[in-house]
Scaffold this active site. Sequence first.
Site, PDB file in Angstrom:
ATOM      1  N   ASP A 258       8.226  29.264  -5.496  1.00 56.75           N
ATOM      2  CA  ASP A 258       8.223  30.676  -5.142  1.00 56.75           C
ATOM      3  C   ASP A 258       6.868  31.137  -5.640  1.00 56.75           C
ATOM      4  OD1 ASP A 258       8.283  33.500  -5.423  1.00 56.75           O
ATOM      5  OD2 ASP A 258      10.455  33.425  -5.215  1.00 56.75           O
ATOM      6  N   HIS A 259       5.926  31.326  -4.749  1.00 63.96           N
ATOM      7  CA  HIS A 259       4.543  31.479  -5.223  1.00 63.96           C
ATOM      8  C   HIS A 259       4.335  32.736  -6.073  1.00 63.96           C
ATOM      9  CE1 HIS A 259       3.966  34.095  -1.704  1.00 63.96           C
ATOM     10  NE2 HIS A 259       2.875  34.526  -2.276  1.00 63.96           N
TER      11      HIS A 259
ATOM     12  N   HIS B 175      11.070  36.323  -3.795  1.00 65.09           N
ATOM     13  CA  HIS B 175      10.094  36.990  -4.674  1.00 65.09           C
ATOM     14  C   HIS B 175      10.681  38.191  -5.429  1.00 65.09           C
ATOM     15  CE1 HIS B 175       7.692  34.468  -2.259  1.00 65.09           C
ATOM     16  NE2 HIS B 175       7.400  35.309  -1.299  1.00 65.09           N
TER      17      HIS B 175
ATOM     18  N   LYS C 289       6.334  45.441   5.818  1.00 66.88           N
ATOM     19  CA  LYS C 289       5.101  45.135   6.548  1.00 66.88           C
ATOM     20  C   LYS C 289       4.569  46.447   7.107  1.00 66.88           C
ATOM     21  CE  LYS C 289       5.695  40.481   6.691  1.00 66.88           C
ATOM     22  NZ  LYS C 289       4.859  39.611   5.843  1.00 66.88           N
TER      23      LYS C 289
HETATM   24  C1  BG6 Z   1       5.493  35.043   1.821  1.00 69.16           C
HETATM   25  C2  BG6 Z   1       6.126  35.715   3.004  1.00 69.16           C
HETATM   26  O1  BG6 Z   1       6.466  34.394   1.059  1.00 69.16           O
HETATM   27  O2  BG6 Z   1       4.835  36.019   1.011  1.00 69.16           O
HETATM   28  C3  BG6 Z   1       5.096  36.501   3.794  1.00 69.16           C
HETATM   29  O3  BG6 Z   1       6.727  34.738   3.829  1.00 69.16           O
HETATM   30  C4  BG6 Z   1       4.327  37.438   2.900  1.00 69.16           C
HETATM   31  O4  BG6 Z   1       5.721  37.218   4.847  1.00 69.16           O
HETATM   32  C5  BG6 Z   1       3.799  36.719   1.674  1.00 69.16           C
HETATM   33  O5  BG6 Z   1       3.263  37.987   3.653  1.00 69.16           O
HETATM   34  C6  BG6 Z   1       3.182  37.685   0.686  1.00 69.16           C
HETATM   35  O6  BG6 Z   1       2.552  36.986  -0.345  1.00 69.16           O
HETATM   36  P1  BG6 Z   1       1.350  37.609  -1.159  1.00 69.16           P
HETATM   37  O7  BG6 Z   1       1.034  36.612  -2.213  1.00 69.16           O
HETATM   38  O8  BG6 Z   1       0.230  37.822  -0.183  1.00 69.16           O
HETATM   39  O9  BG6 Z   1       1.824  38.922  -1.712  1.00 69.16           O
END
Ligand code: BG6
Length: 519
Positions: A190-191, A253, A354
């Site tokens: 989960d980045h 997230h 979005k």
């Molecule tokens: C991803 C989603 O997990 O996270 C995307 O699938 C989203 O839809 C993205 O744009 C957002 O990540 P960050 O790091 O740019 O906030």
Amino acid sequence: MTDIAELNDYGADRTLFFIFGATGDLARRKLFPAFYSLYREGKLSDRFAVIGLARRSRTNEQFREDVRQSIQEFARYKGEEDKQWETFADHFHYMSLDINKLEAFQQLRGLADRLDETYDIGGNRLFYLALAPELFGSVSYNLRDGGLLETKGWRRLVIEKPFGYDLPSAEKLNEQIRQVFNEEEVYRIDHYLGKEMVQNIEVVRFANAFFEPLWNNKHIANIQITLSETVGVEERGGYYDHAGALRDMGQNHMLQMITMMAMEPPSRMEPEDIRDEKVKVLRSLRVFRDAEDVKSNVVRGQYSAGEMKGKPVPAYRNEEGVPSDSMTETYFAAKVFVDNFRWAGVPFYIRTGKRLPVKTTEVVVEFKNMPENVYFSRKTKLEPNLLVFRVNPTEGIYLKMNAKQPGSQWGIVPIAMDFCQSCEVGINTPEAYERLLYDAARGDSTYFTRWDEVALAWKFVDRIESAWREQSSELHPYAAGTWGPEAALTLLAQDGFKWWPVNGQHEGEVVWATPIVAK
Ligand code: BG6
């Protein structure tokens, strides 16, 4: 079991990385640049190799050129005219592979064994699946049947979200993977957990004497988490329309950020202890009773045509790959409760969408007001204290307090202590993927999600999704470039709260007061 602080003393283990989906976007934008930063910072020893795998045919030279270009475009360090570049690039190899063919995996085994010997890797293998989740199961089987797991070192599987579409599909996926890998060998990304300031939440909470005693329902009025994005669905309309904001951002997230804010201090600094505490939070989430309950606590919206930075942008339903009658949400806001002794009665308001006016991720902790009609509150309306974690794009911590207005006239003004980490010269914080790749290669699973976390998160989300299916009419339109549906304001207003502005950009509301900035 490994103590995290001890792990910091070591770099990544010797590792043979297998990147499935090596010609895709994730590899290009995130993974190759991450390898390069780790290499430049001495976090990868010379005993590593990367095998890029995809269907497309490519020579090693062509592949290295792809890697070089991706680094030029996306890395924190640029590879141009860099003496280290050549030695770095020599570690990259490519093999064209049809993931449905077992023979291809047998051939891959030959290559892997050779590279293992050349770079003296000791049999440690990390399989990174930058692939659609439907393929996780069959790739795992082929890795096993192709003999790639018969090695004297460790083996780890790193996988990307979405992990399933709902609880049953996630369970099925998990069963497939678990036929081949143990839970301890699976690193689910989960980045957001790799982001500097998300990791900092824990430190600020548990390393400061003046926060921990206040971190509960006696002193905190509410917590607000905003993940706003300016982008639409870009080229991902096909995927996104099946997912929607709740599955795409909420299940992972946002719930993960709630766990970081709400968890108890773990008794030991070990990955499993930390993950155990996060699981307890997910278990304590108040489950919505029925569709009515969902309707009162969750708002869903979809963007219609509007303007972003003065330019017209189309409605979601007119985006590529999206049906013209789509009922998928591109926004949701929810009021969530964590029913335990620490948090009983404190609403966690979360929202994501979005095509909102700014790209930002922030967590605001709003403290309870001073008692009314006591001393200063008798004379003036005091603003509540706020503690803000700025996660993205600015990284920092913001604290809002009340103080005397300077001068001889009586008055109280809100002041701000605004620590901007990303503004400090010389702090170039690693990208989330850098951290996660590094952690996976040295066996630190703290910031990866364990199966029980994933399952509980799906259980929570599935309840909302099924209520939405019953009440498909409750989809609020909002114009692109605005802060989402009105109903999301009401969600807080009915409790006597409001969304605090993020990055000072939220028009028409209180502006961050920064008359004095503490240094
Ligand atoms: C991803 C989603 O997990 O996270 C995307 O699938 C989203 O839809 C993205 O744009 C957002 O990540 P960050 O790091 O740019 O906030």
